[in-house]
Design an enzyme around this catalytic site. Structure first.
Site, PDB file in Angstrom:
ATOM      1  N   HIS A  20       1.092  -1.551  -0.279  1.00 22.76           N
ATOM      2  CA  HIS A  20      -0.331  -0.442   0.103  1.00 22.76           C
ATOM      3  C   HIS A  20       1.416   1.529   0.375  1.00 22.76           C
ATOM      4  CE1 HIS A  20      -3.111   2.290   1.636  1.00 22.76           C
ATOM      5  NE2 HIS A  20      -3.397   2.732   1.148  1.00 22.76           N
ATOM      6  N   ASP A  28       7.359   7.899 -21.108  1.00 19.78           N
ATOM      7  CA  ASP A  28       8.003   7.552 -22.043  1.00 19.78           C
ATOM      8  C   ASP A  28       8.838   7.561 -22.243  1.00 19.78           C
ATOM      9  OD1 ASP A  28       9.091   9.937 -21.665  1.00 19.78           O
ATOM     10  OD2 ASP A  28       7.112  11.056 -22.065  1.00 19.78           O
ATOM     11  N   TYR A 121       5.112  14.354 -22.366  1.00 19.85           N
ATOM     12  CA  TYR A 121       4.497  14.509 -20.647  1.00 19.85           C
ATOM     13  C   TYR A 121       3.683  13.114 -20.872  1.00 19.85           C
ATOM     14  CZ  TYR A 121       6.036  18.911 -20.626  1.00 19.85           C
ATOM     15  OH  TYR A 121       7.191  20.344 -20.956  1.00 19.85           O
ATOM     16  N   ASN A 123       3.401  10.545 -19.325  1.00 14.97           N
ATOM     17  CA  ASN A 123       4.037   9.376 -18.304  1.00 14.97           C
ATOM     18  C   ASN A 123       3.355   9.694 -16.738  1.00 14.97           C
ATOM     19  OD1 ASN A 123       7.054   9.822 -18.581  1.00 14.97           O
ATOM     20  ND2 ASN A 123       7.071  11.834 -18.991  1.00 14.97           N
TER      21      ASN A 123
END
Length: 132
Positions: A20, A28, A121, A123
């Site tokens: 957890h 990318d 971006y 990611n």
């Protein structure tokens, strides 16, 4: 031979070891990988495998409670932001931070799964939830 879930043994191992609030990154092909973080490199060529195919595969086998993305994706890669909003509708807490801060978060990851994605971006940091 394994029939369901991830055939990639490194992804299966990392997911099985997640607790957890532990996190992994789907990246990318241009995101810098910190030296101390395991890189599971899936990239074959530009675009293969894609960010979306990889993310969807991970989401099918991984309980996510929170996700963090670079705020720049909202303007520079709306498809990534739209995918994140879909996660929010499924109860995943979504957070956007500046890309420089995002890169710092990757230092905490159990692993970074590098795709062949070459759009800006693309990611995401995925934080593990619990299944009970």
């Amino acid at each position: 031979m394994k029939k369901l879930g991830h055939l990639n043994r490194d992804i299966s191992r990392v997911l099985a070891g997640m607790g957890h609030t532990d996190c992994i990154v789907i990246a990318d092909c241009g995101l810098p990988i910190p030296d101390h973080v395991e890189c599971i490199d899936l990239s074959l060529q530009i675009g293969t495998p894609s960010y979306f195919a990889t993310l969807n595969s991970i989401l099918a086998d991984f309980q996510v409670e929170r996700a963090v993305l670079a705020s720049e994706c909202q303007a520079k890669n709306p498809a990534v932001a739209e995918q994140a909003e879909g996660l929010a509708q499924q109860g995943v807490q979504i957070e956007y931070v500046p890309h420089e801060q995002f890169k710092q978060l990757t230092h905490q990851a159990r692993a970074i799964i590098r795709t062949g994605e070459a759009s800006p971006y693309a990611n995401i940091v995925l934080y593990s939830g619990v299944i009970f």
